[in-house]
Motif scaffolding. Structure first.
Motif, short mmCIF file in Angstrom:
data_model
loop_
_atom_site.label_atom_id
_atom_site.label_comp_id
_atom_site.label_asym_id
_atom_site.label_seq_id
_atom_site.Cartn_x
_atom_site.Cartn_y
_atom_site.Cartn_z
N ASP A 1 0.85 -1.18 0.00
CA ASP A 1 0.00 0.00 0.00
C ASP A 1 0.89 1.23 0.00
OD1 ASP A 1 -2.32 -1.50 0.14
OD2 ASP A 1 -2.36 -1.49 2.33
N GLU A 2 0.54 2.20 -0.84
CA GLU A 2 1.30 3.46 -0.91
C GLU A 2 0.60 4.48 -0.02
OE1 GLU A 2 4.03 4.05 -2.91
OE2 GLU A 2 4.10 2.09 -3.92
N LEU A 3 1.11 4.67 1.19
CA LEU A 3 0.45 5.53 2.17
C LEU A 3 0.89 6.98 2.00
CD1 LEU A 3 0.57 3.36 5.42
CD2 LEU A 3 -0.99 3.24 3.47
N THR A 4 -0.09 7.88 1.97
CA THR A 4 0.17 9.30 1.81
C THR A 4 0.85 9.87 3.05
OG1 THR A 4 -1.71 9.59 0.33
CG2 THR A 4 -0.95 11.56 1.46
N MET A 5 1.77 10.82 2.81
CA MET A 5 2.45 11.51 3.90
C MET A 5 2.22 13.01 3.79
SD MET A 5 5.98 9.23 4.05
CE MET A 5 6.48 9.87 5.64
N VAL A 6 2.47 13.73 4.86
CA VAL A 6 2.28 15.18 4.91
C VAL A 6 3.64 15.84 5.11
CG1 VAL A 6 1.77 15.02 7.40
CG2 VAL A 6 1.13 17.09 6.14
N TRP A 22 9.10 35.13 14.31
CA TRP A 22 8.34 36.22 13.70
C TRP A 22 8.56 36.35 12.20
CZ3 TRP A 22 4.52 39.51 14.60
CH2 TRP A 22 4.06 39.68 15.92
N GLY A 23 7.46 36.39 11.44
CA GLY A 23 7.51 36.67 10.02
C GLY A 23 7.79 35.48 9.13
N GLN A 24 8.20 34.37 9.70
CA GLN A 24 8.46 33.20 8.87
C GLN A 24 7.15 32.56 8.42
OE1 GLN A 24 11.81 31.10 11.35
NE2 GLN A 24 11.98 30.47 9.20
N THR A 25 7.20 31.94 7.24
CA THR A 25 6.04 31.28 6.66
C THR A 25 6.34 29.81 6.47
OG1 THR A 25 5.29 33.28 5.52
CG2 THR A 25 4.48 31.19 4.67
N VAL A 26 5.36 28.97 6.76
CA VAL A 26 5.50 27.53 6.55
C VAL A 26 4.28 27.04 5.78
CG1 VAL A 26 4.50 27.01 8.81
CG2 VAL A 26 5.87 25.28 7.66
N ARG A 27 4.52 26.18 4.79
CA ARG A 27 3.46 25.66 3.94
C ARG A 27 3.28 24.17 4.21
NH1 ARG A 27 2.10 28.43 -0.75
NH2 ARG A 27 1.97 26.50 -1.94
N PHE A 28 2.02 23.77 4.38
CA PHE A 28 1.67 22.38 4.61
C PHE A 28 0.98 21.81 3.37
CE2 PHE A 28 1.67 24.48 8.69
CZ PHE A 28 2.30 23.59 9.55
N GLY A 29 1.34 20.58 3.00
CA GLY A 29 0.68 19.96 1.85
C GLY A 29 1.00 18.48 1.76
N VAL A 30 0.45 17.84 0.75
CA VAL A 30 0.71 16.42 0.49
C VAL A 30 2.17 16.26 0.06
CG1 VAL A 30 0.17 14.46 -0.99
CG2 VAL A 30 -1.67 15.92 -0.14
N CYS A 31 2.84 15.31 0.66
CA CYS A 31 4.24 15.05 0.35
C CYS A 31 4.35 14.13 -0.86
CB CYS A 31 4.91 14.40 1.57
SG CYS A 31 6.66 14.03 1.34
N GLY A 32 5.35 14.37 -1.72
CA GLY A 32 5.58 13.49 -2.86
C GLY A 32 6.08 12.12 -2.45
N GLN A 33 6.65 12.03 -1.29
CA GLN A 33 7.15 10.76 -0.74
C GLN A 33 5.99 9.92 -0.22
OE1 GLN A 33 10.24 11.68 2.07
NE2 GLN A 33 9.97 9.77 3.21
N ARG A 34 6.08 8.60 -0.37
CA ARG A 34 5.07 7.68 0.13
C ARG A 34 5.72 6.61 1.00
NH1 ARG A 34 2.66 11.20 -1.78
NH2 ARG A 34 0.97 11.20 -3.29
N ALA A 84 -8.86 8.29 3.29
CA ALA A 84 -8.28 6.95 3.45
C ALA A 84 -6.77 7.08 3.46
CB ALA A 84 -8.73 6.06 2.29
N ALA A 85 -6.08 6.06 3.96
CA ALA A 85 -4.63 6.13 4.13
C ALA A 85 -3.90 6.31 2.81
CB ALA A 85 -4.14 4.87 4.84
N THR A 86 -4.43 5.78 1.72
CA THR A 86 -3.77 5.88 0.42
C THR A 86 -4.28 7.05 -0.42
OG1 THR A 86 -5.37 4.32 -0.51
CG2 THR A 86 -3.31 3.40 0.32
N GLU A 87 -5.21 7.80 0.12
CA GLU A 87 -5.81 8.91 -0.62
C GLU A 87 -4.91 10.14 -0.56
OE1 GLU A 87 -10.11 11.32 -0.65
OE2 GLU A 87 -9.75 9.64 0.72
N GLU A 88 -4.70 10.80 -1.71
CA GLU A 88 -3.86 11.99 -1.76
C GLU A 88 -4.66 13.22 -1.32
OE1 GLU A 88 -0.58 12.26 -4.79
OE2 GLU A 88 -2.02 11.05 -5.90
N ARG A 89 -5.01 13.21 -0.07
CA ARG A 89 -5.80 14.30 0.51
C ARG A 89 -5.48 14.38 2.00
NH1 ARG A 89 -11.18 14.64 2.68
NH2 ARG A 89 -11.44 12.39 2.34
N GLU A 109 -9.87 20.68 4.19
CA GLU A 109 -9.12 19.61 3.55
C GLU A 109 -8.20 20.19 2.50
OE1 GLU A 109 -12.13 17.03 1.99
OE2 GLU A 109 -12.44 18.24 0.21
N LEU A 110 -7.16 19.45 2.18
CA LEU A 110 -6.18 19.86 1.19
C LEU A 110 -6.05 18.76 0.14
CD1 LEU A 110 -3.32 21.19 3.52
CD2 LEU A 110 -4.98 22.57 2.24
#
Length: 299
Positions: A144-149, A282-294, A223-228, A250-251
């Motif tokens: 199973d290819e499990l999605t990561m964040v 202060w002032g730093q930005t961080v972006r959260f999203g689906v990781c290309g790694q599985r 689901a664990a394998t869903e890219e979301r 959701e993302l």
């Protein structure tokens, strides 16, 4: 001539071993637990089950293979190779701990103490190890290819997790930041909260699900394998300067949640490992999203 596969057996120090290391002897550990109404044999029994499972799995590794054993605390210093087959002997959380260090190597989760673990990631018994190792050697078989964040800061700091990433203030103070969504069309919202939780379908079996249930959210957990991914703001505080418009969502695979720090110090850590964290100010930005790694987990 190609290298023989290497079985990398991952385990963690047991509660019993930690107690004996802290108190010096079995007897001192027993006295300490007895003073708190606990029996050391309960902890020692679990230790013996884990050790038996590790021994059984070790014996199942083919004689022509290379093998090595790694304790959880040493993962960050261990170099995984492309031909490795990773065998996690322990709890579900131990699979999550190793996931961020891998680059496509197949993983077998062995439940060392059936009945105490949900078995979401440690799906197999020690007696199945020989069959599973043979199956895992065939690339692409039954995984199973499990999605990561992932979280990526504007200073190139990067964090990857299998379950979830939490962003907040160290020491449980109020976190202050601006939160926005790619393509939302609205301005980012200033918030004061207990932090932001962004996670996967695997994480939706744990901490994320507890937040989701407590809130009575109508969001459909992935689901664990869903890219979301799904995300929640914890205990957002409404005030003249801070809002509560953006508290859950959701993302999709190409979307991102952006947080700009408005506190002296915030941290982001994954899968409960606070020692491996992004340090933000202060002032730093961080972006959260689906990781290309599985994570490739043998089913």
């Amino acid at each position: 001539m190609s290298l023989a596969p290497r079985a990398v057996l991952i385990h963690r120090t047991t509660e019993y071993e930690e107690l004996v290391a802290r108190h010096g002897t079995h007897g001192q550990a027993a006295f300490f637990l007895a003073s708190r109404g606990r029996d050391v044999e309960e902890v020692a029994d679990r230790h013996r089950r884990v050790r038996r499972a590790l021994a059984e799995v070790t014996a199942a590794v083919p004689l022509t293979w290379r093998r090595t054993t790694v304790e959880r605390a040493d993962l960050e210093r261990f170099l995984f190779a492309p031909e490795d087959l990773v065998v996690v002997v322990g709890q579900d959380g131990l699979v999550a701990n190793v996931a961020k260090y891998l680059a496509g190597q197949p993983v077998i989760g062995i439940d060392a103490d059936p009945g105490r673990n949900p078995g979401v990631l440690v799906r197999h018994r020690p007696r199945d190890a020989a069959r599973l190792l043979t199956a895992a050697e065939a690339v692409g078989t039954g995984c199973d290819e499990l999605t990561m964040v992932e979280a990526v800061a504007d200073d190139t700091q990067r964090l990857v997790a299998l379950n979830e990433i939490y962003l907040g203030a160290p020491g449980h103070q109020t976190a202050r930041y601006r939160l926005g969504l790619d393509g939302d069309g609205g301005a980012a919202e200033a918030q004061a909260s207990s932090g932001v939780l962004v996670g996967t379908g695997t994480g939706a079996t744990g901490w994320l699900r507890s937040v989701w249930r407590e809130r009575g959210s109508a969001l459909a957990l992935p689901a664990a394998t869903e890219e979301r991914l799904v995300w929640f703001v914890r205990e957002a505080w409404p005030s003249p300067a801070t809002g509560t418009r953006l508290v859950a969502g959701e993302l999709a695979a190409s979307a991102a949640l952006t947080v700009t720090v408005e506190s002296d110090r915030l941290v982001a850590f994954g899968d409960g490992v606070e020692s491996d964290a992004l340090r933000l100010t202060w002032g730093q930005t961080v972006r959260f999203g689906v990781c290309g790694q599985r994570l490739r987990l043998l089913g």
